[in-house]
Design an enzyme around this catalytic site. Structure first.
Site, PDB file in Angstrom:
ATOM      1  N   LYS A   1     120.405 -15.177 -15.523  1.00  0.00           N
ATOM      2  CA  LYS A   1     119.171 -14.600 -14.976  1.00  0.00           C
ATOM      3  C   LYS A   1     119.381 -13.109 -14.787  1.00  0.00           C
ATOM      4  O   LYS A   1     120.375 -12.689 -14.176  1.00  0.00           O
ATOM      5  CB  LYS A   1     118.869 -15.272 -13.616  1.00  0.00           C
ATOM      6  CG  LYS A   1     117.662 -14.726 -12.904  1.00  0.00           C
ATOM      7  CD  LYS A   1     116.448 -15.580 -13.194  1.00  0.00           C
ATOM      8  CE  LYS A   1     115.151 -14.916 -12.816  1.00  0.00           C
ATOM      9  NZ  LYS A   1     114.577 -14.045 -13.858  1.00  0.00           N
TER      10      LYS A   1
ATOM     11  N   GLN B   1     124.788  -8.006 -11.742  1.00  0.00           N
ATOM     12  CA  GLN B   1     123.778  -9.058 -11.541  1.00  0.00           C
ATOM     13  C   GLN B   1     124.435 -10.380 -11.122  1.00  0.00           C
ATOM     14  O   GLN B   1     123.867 -11.135 -10.336  1.00  0.00           O
ATOM     15  CB  GLN B   1     122.980  -9.245 -12.836  1.00  0.00           C
ATOM     16  CG  GLN B   1     121.705 -10.053 -12.673  1.00  0.00           C
ATOM     17  CD  GLN B   1     120.571  -9.244 -12.053  1.00  0.00           C
ATOM     18  OE1 GLN B   1     120.380  -8.076 -12.400  1.00  0.00           O
ATOM     19  NE2 GLN B   1     119.821  -9.834 -11.153  1.00  0.00           N
TER      20      GLN B   1
ATOM     21  N   LYS C   1     125.108 -10.153  -7.446  1.00  0.00           N
ATOM     22  CA  LYS C   1     123.824 -10.098  -6.732  1.00  0.00           C
ATOM     23  C   LYS C   1     123.194 -11.489  -6.656  1.00  0.00           C
ATOM     24  O   LYS C   1     122.783 -11.949  -5.594  1.00  0.00           O
ATOM     25  CB  LYS C   1     122.887  -9.148  -7.494  1.00  0.00           C
ATOM     26  CG  LYS C   1     121.536  -8.969  -6.848  1.00  0.00           C
ATOM     27  CD  LYS C   1     120.599  -8.135  -7.701  1.00  0.00           C
ATOM     28  CE  LYS C   1     121.231  -6.873  -8.195  1.00  0.00           C
ATOM     29  NZ  LYS C   1     120.249  -5.921  -8.743  1.00  0.00           N
TER      30      LYS C   1
ATOM     31  N   LYS D   1     121.668  -9.662 -18.319  1.00  0.00           N
ATOM     32  CA  LYS D   1     120.844  -8.443 -18.368  1.00  0.00           C
ATOM     33  C   LYS D   1     120.522  -8.167 -19.830  1.00  0.00           C
ATOM     34  O   LYS D   1     121.276  -8.569 -20.722  1.00  0.00           O
ATOM     35  CB  LYS D   1     121.615  -7.255 -17.776  1.00  0.00           C
ATOM     36  CG  LYS D   1     120.718  -6.121 -17.321  1.00  0.00           C
ATOM     37  CD  LYS D   1     120.076  -6.378 -15.977  1.00  0.00           C
ATOM     38  CE  LYS D   1     119.005  -5.356 -15.674  1.00  0.00           C
ATOM     39  NZ  LYS D   1     118.483  -5.491 -14.304  1.00  0.00           N
TER      40      LYS D   1
ATOM     41  N   GLY E   1     111.732  -8.306 -15.413  1.00  0.00           N
ATOM     42  CA  GLY E   1     111.537  -6.870 -15.655  1.00  0.00           C
ATOM     43  C   GLY E   1     112.672  -6.029 -15.112  1.00  0.00           C
ATOM     44  O   GLY E   1     113.568  -6.517 -14.428  1.00  0.00           O
ATOM     45  N   ASP E   2     112.633  -4.757 -15.437  1.00  0.00           N
ATOM     46  CA  ASP E   2     113.548  -3.740 -14.882  1.00  0.00           C
ATOM     47  C   ASP E   2     112.895  -2.404 -15.240  1.00  0.00           C
ATOM     48  O   ASP E   2     111.668  -2.360 -15.471  1.00  0.00           O
ATOM     49  CB  ASP E   2     114.967  -3.885 -15.489  1.00  0.00           C
ATOM     50  CG  ASP E   2     115.995  -3.028 -14.759  1.00  0.00           C
ATOM     51  OD1 ASP E   2     116.357  -3.363 -13.633  1.00  0.00           O
ATOM     52  OD2 ASP E   2     116.422  -1.984 -15.309  1.00  0.00           O
TER      53      ASP E   2
ATOM     54  N   THR F   1     111.331  -6.353  -4.606  1.00  0.00           N
ATOM     55  CA  THR F   1     112.571  -5.558  -4.531  1.00  0.00           C
ATOM     56  C   THR F   1     112.446  -4.495  -3.435  1.00  0.00           C
ATOM     57  O   THR F   1     113.348  -4.320  -2.610  1.00  0.00           O
ATOM     58  CB  THR F   1     112.898  -4.919  -5.893  1.00  0.00           C
ATOM     59  OG1 THR F   1     112.841  -5.943  -6.889  1.00  0.00           O
ATOM     60  CG2 THR F   1     114.272  -4.308  -5.902  1.00  0.00           C
TER      61      THR F   1
ATOM     62  N   ASN G   1     108.304   0.745  -9.701  1.00  0.00           N
ATOM     63  CA  ASN G   1     108.046  -0.496  -8.968  1.00  0.00           C
ATOM     64  C   ASN G   1     108.823  -0.581  -7.658  1.00  0.00           C
ATOM     65  O   ASN G   1     108.258  -0.843  -6.589  1.00  0.00           O
ATOM     66  CB  ASN G   1     108.375  -1.686  -9.874  1.00  0.00           C
ATOM     67  CG  ASN G   1     108.294  -2.994  -9.123  1.00  0.00           C
ATOM     68  OD1 ASN G   1     109.302  -3.527  -8.669  1.00  0.00           O
ATOM     69  ND2 ASN G   1     107.092  -3.517  -8.934  1.00  0.00           N
TER      70      ASN G   1
ATOM     71  N   SER H   1     112.265 -13.868  -7.980  1.00  0.00           N
ATOM     72  CA  SER H   1     112.218 -14.468  -9.315  1.00  0.00           C
ATOM     73  C   SER H   1     112.716 -15.908  -9.241  1.00  0.00           C
ATOM     74  O   SER H   1     112.183 -16.811  -9.897  1.00  0.00           O
ATOM     75  CB  SER H   1     113.099 -13.690 -10.298  1.00  0.00           C
ATOM     76  OG  SER H   1     112.415 -12.567 -10.773  1.00  0.00           O
TER      77      SER H   1
HETATM   78  P1  NDP Z   1     110.435   1.621 -13.055  1.00  0.00           P
HETATM   79  O1  NDP Z   1     110.491   1.818 -14.511  1.00  0.00           O
HETATM   80  O2  NDP Z   1     109.241   1.015 -12.443  1.00  0.00           O
HETATM   81  O3  NDP Z   1     110.686   3.019 -12.316  1.00  0.00           O
HETATM   82  C1  NDP Z   1     111.845   3.752 -12.515  1.00  0.00           C
HETATM   83  C2  NDP Z   1     111.735   5.042 -11.720  1.00  0.00           C
HETATM   84  O4  NDP Z   1     112.983   5.730 -11.778  1.00  0.00           O
HETATM   85  C3  NDP Z   1     110.691   5.994 -12.281  1.00  0.00           C
HETATM   86  O5  NDP Z   1     110.181   6.798 -11.250  1.00  0.00           O
HETATM   87  C4  NDP Z   1     111.533   6.820 -13.263  1.00  0.00           C
HETATM   88  O6  NDP Z   1     111.006   8.095 -13.561  1.00  0.00           O
HETATM   89  C5  NDP Z   1     112.814   6.972 -12.491  1.00  0.00           C
HETATM   90  N1  NDP Z   1     113.920   7.148 -13.428  1.00  0.00           N
HETATM   91  C6  NDP Z   1     114.315   6.290 -14.407  1.00  0.00           C
HETATM   92  N2  NDP Z   1     115.334   6.821 -15.085  1.00  0.00           N
HETATM   93  C7  NDP Z   1     115.571   8.017 -14.524  1.00  0.00           C
HETATM   94  C8  NDP Z   1     116.517   9.037 -14.781  1.00  0.00           C
HETATM   95  N3  NDP Z   1     117.408   8.930 -15.781  1.00  0.00           N
HETATM   96  N4  NDP Z   1     116.477  10.149 -13.990  1.00  0.00           N
HETATM   97  C9  NDP Z   1     115.578  10.248 -12.991  1.00  0.00           C
HETATM   98  N5  NDP Z   1     114.656   9.323 -12.709  1.00  0.00           N
HETATM   99  C10 NDP Z   1     114.667   8.228 -13.461  1.00  0.00           C
HETATM  100  O7  NDP Z   1     111.760   0.794 -12.676  1.00  0.00           O
HETATM  101  P2  NDP Z   1     112.078  -0.045 -11.372  1.00  0.00           P
HETATM  102  O8  NDP Z   1     111.438   0.600 -10.185  1.00  0.00           O
HETATM  103  O9  NDP Z   1     111.821  -1.456 -11.671  1.00  0.00           O
HETATM  104  O10 NDP Z   1     113.660   0.118 -11.291  1.00  0.00           O
HETATM  105  C11 NDP Z   1     114.288   1.176 -10.563  1.00  0.00           C
HETATM  106  C12 NDP Z   1     115.729   0.798 -10.272  1.00  0.00           C
HETATM  107  O11 NDP Z   1     115.751  -0.414  -9.490  1.00  0.00           O
HETATM  108  C13 NDP Z   1     116.591   0.510 -11.498  1.00  0.00           C
HETATM  109  O12 NDP Z   1     117.925   0.911 -11.222  1.00  0.00           O
HETATM  110  C14 NDP Z   1     116.544  -1.005 -11.611  1.00  0.00           C
HETATM  111  O13 NDP Z   1     117.648  -1.528 -12.302  1.00  0.00           O
HETATM  112  C15 NDP Z   1     116.580  -1.375 -10.136  1.00  0.00           C
HETATM  113  N6  NDP Z   1     116.087  -2.718  -9.823  1.00  0.00           N
HETATM  114  C16 NDP Z   1     114.828  -3.109 -10.162  1.00  0.00           C
HETATM  115  C17 NDP Z   1     114.365  -4.363  -9.823  1.00  0.00           C
HETATM  116  C18 NDP Z   1     112.961  -4.796 -10.071  1.00  0.00           C
HETATM  117  O14 NDP Z   1     112.590  -5.854  -9.570  1.00  0.00           O
HETATM  118  N7  NDP Z   1     112.150  -4.023 -10.769  1.00  0.00           N
HETATM  119  C19 NDP Z   1     115.254  -5.338  -9.167  1.00  0.00           C
HETATM  120  C20 NDP Z   1     116.536  -4.798  -8.770  1.00  0.00           C
HETATM  121  C21 NDP Z   1     116.926  -3.546  -9.126  1.00  0.00           C
HETATM  122  P3  NDP Z   1     110.371   8.368 -15.029  1.00  0.00           P
HETATM  123  O15 NDP Z   1     109.024   7.699 -14.975  1.00  0.00           O
HETATM  124  O16 NDP Z   1     110.318   9.836 -15.132  1.00  0.00           O
HETATM  125  O17 NDP Z   1     111.302   7.732 -16.023  1.00  0.00           O
END
Ligand code: NDP
Length: 452
Positions: free
Chosen positions: A92, A113, A116, A128, A167-168, A211, A243, A383
């Site tokens: 997962k 993961q 976690k 992943k 998603g991620d 999250t 997100n 999830s």
């Molecule tokens: P989203 O795609 O919804 O958002 C990602 C955010 O981070 C955007 O604001 C993006 O900006 C910014 N970002 C991404 N890459 C970079 C970078 N290289 N430098 C600066 N800013 C960056 O993703 P999520 O919110 O889902 O995920 C965010 C983090 O949380 C990740 O590390 C993910 O692995 C982790 N996570 C997510 C979960 C989930 O349920 N969604 C669960 C557990 C962990 P921009 O739009 O400019 O790219």
């Protein structure tokens, strides 16, 4: 620093076979540093080569993803899936679409993961996946064609009792919907093979929020137990505006905090009156715009572009810091600034957003440090709840799922806290306790199932 001879040897061998994969080596080092204590207390780990067996993924696939853009031009991207460990349940883990995606990033995320998912107490193994596809600037049709092409290969490796992606970064409800549709067409079956689905076809209430909400529940519980304090009246700094960041913002406000920053990869905003959640949702969720737009809608807010050497969100004085963007976004200089500004707690919404040296610095300076594998586990936990609802073929209410999520996050904290006590660790070091508690469950399941 690793001192135990067995752990040192395992790490050296890991580095030898993973040259050129810095994020993967970083995650491995962080985990092994924590597990030294467990190895010393439990000789069966070395005797059964459990570290080597845990660190090597069960399966890793990469594949070609060819797709057509709106001008009928052909593009080729690379897709990946690591099925890391299935000792405690079906694989997962999320799928990430971002140009930076490569084998190192997918494997580090898969390794994290496993621990976690183990901490959630739900029966889920670790995985992943993702692609170096960049969804930015693509039309809806291009996103759909890419998702369909991606699933046309991935479908043969997954299934509701085998491997359940979600998603991620770059993969939200829209992308999960397109991938689910393609899986259903190919397999001719309607099952809970992906989570994060739309509510009209098997998705769970609270998955979208999970999250970010879970991160705040975890942070609040840590503040309560370790400082007899809460979010109320606290200044909160959040990075990211995706997100995780948006729903951390929402819950932090509900719990009485004042969030003053949000960011994306181009820059960050500062709003001394507290960031307005409705404006952020409109820009990011409805218009899919950039965070810079916030200053055109909220008088008094400021915008700072991201440039090498320029101040980051971590330079803003705060009590609570919640990195919610991406890996290694908070380095040693940022940690020094946070400590100078008397931050109380740093909890990670993103995966491995804090470099190892920054994490050590925070812990050594008495800051409560909640690693992503614990603090952001609310997404995968919900999830898991979506999988249960799909198996039962029913839906729970928002309140039901939210309460289950809160309980899971509080239990994760309690589990780490009691592990810390058992191993006589610092109370504010939630990293070592999380690694030991997560590994313990997987290791005993691996032993019980015979050699694999
Ligand atoms: P989203 O795609 O919804 O958002 C990602 C955010 O981070 C955007 O604001 C993006 O900006 C910014 N970002 C991404 N890459 C970079 C970078 N290289 N430098 C600066 N800013 C960056 O993703 P999520 O919110 O889902 O995920 C965010 C983090 O949380 C990740 O590390 C993910 O692995 C982790 N996570 C997510 C979960 C989930 O349920 N969604 C669960 C557990 C962990 P921009 O739009 O400019 O790219």
């Amino acid at each position: 620093m690793i001192t135990n001879e067995y752990v040192k040897r395992v790490f050296e061998d890991f580095c030898k076979i993973n040259t050129g994969k810095p994020e993967y080596i970083q995650a491995c080092q962080e985990i092994l540093e924590s597990l030294e204590l467990a190895v010393e207390k439990n000789p069966s780990i070395e005797k059964n080569h459990l570290l080597e067996r845990f660190l090597e993924p069960e399966r890793f696939v990469h594949f070609r993803v060819a797709w057509l853009d709106d001008n009928n031009e052909i593009h080729v991207n690379r897709g990946y899936r690591v099925q890391y460990n299935s000792a405690i349940g079906p694989y997962k883990g999320g799928i990430r679409f971002h140009p930076s995606v490569n084998e190192s990033i997918i494997k580090f995320l898969g390794l994290e993961q496993c621990l976690k998912n183990s901490l959630t107490t739900l029966p889920m193994g670790g995985a992943k996946g993702g692609s170096d596809f960049d969804p930015k600037g693509k039309s809806d049709n291009e996103i759909m064609r890419f998702c369909q092409a991606f699933m046309t290969e991935l479908y043969r490796h997954i299934g509701p009792n085998t491997d359940v992606p979600a998603g991620d970064i770059g993969v939200g409800g829209r992308e999960v919907g397109y991938m689910f549709g393609q899986y259903k067409r190919i397999r001719d079956e309607f099952t809970g093979v992906l989570t994060g689905k739309g509510l009209s076809f098997g998705g769970s209430l609270v998955r979208k929020e999970a999250t970010g909400y879970g991160l705040c529940y975890f942070t609040d519980k840590a503040l309560d137990v370790l400082k007899h304090d809460s979010f109320t009246g606290k200044t909160v700094v959040i990075s990211g505006s995706g997100n995780v960041a948006i729903y951390a913002l929402e819950k932090a406000i509900q719990l009485g905090g004042k969030v003053v920053t949000m960011s994306d990869s181009n820059g960050w905003i500062y709003d001394s009156n507290g960031v307005n959640i409705e404006v952020v949702k409109q820009i990011k969720e409805v218009e899919r715009g950039r965070i810079k737009e916030y200053i055109n809608r909220v008088p008094g807010a400021k915008y700072y572009e991201t440039k090498p050497g320029a101040p980051k969100v971590w330079s803003v004085p705060c009590d609570i810091a919640l990195p919610c963007a991406t890996q290694n976004e908070l380095d040693l200089n940022d940690a020094v600034e946070l400590v100078k500004n008397k931050v109380t707690i740093v909890c990670e919404g993103a995966n491995m957003p804090t470099t190892l040296e920054a994490a050590h610095y925070l812990i050594d300076n008495g800051v409560i440090y909640g690693p992503g594998k614990a603090a952001n586990a609310g997404g995968v936990a919900t999830s898991g709840l979506e999988m249960s609802q799909n198996s039962y073929r029913l839906s729970w209410t928002f309140e039901d799922v939210d309460l289950k999520l809160k309980n899971i996050m509080e239990n994760i904290f309690d589990n780490i806290h009691s592990t810390n006590k058992k191993y006589e660790l610092k109370e504010n070091d939630l990293l070592t306790g999380a690694n030991i508690a997560g590994f313990d469950k997987i290791a005993s399941a691996m032993l019980a199932q015979g050699l694999f």
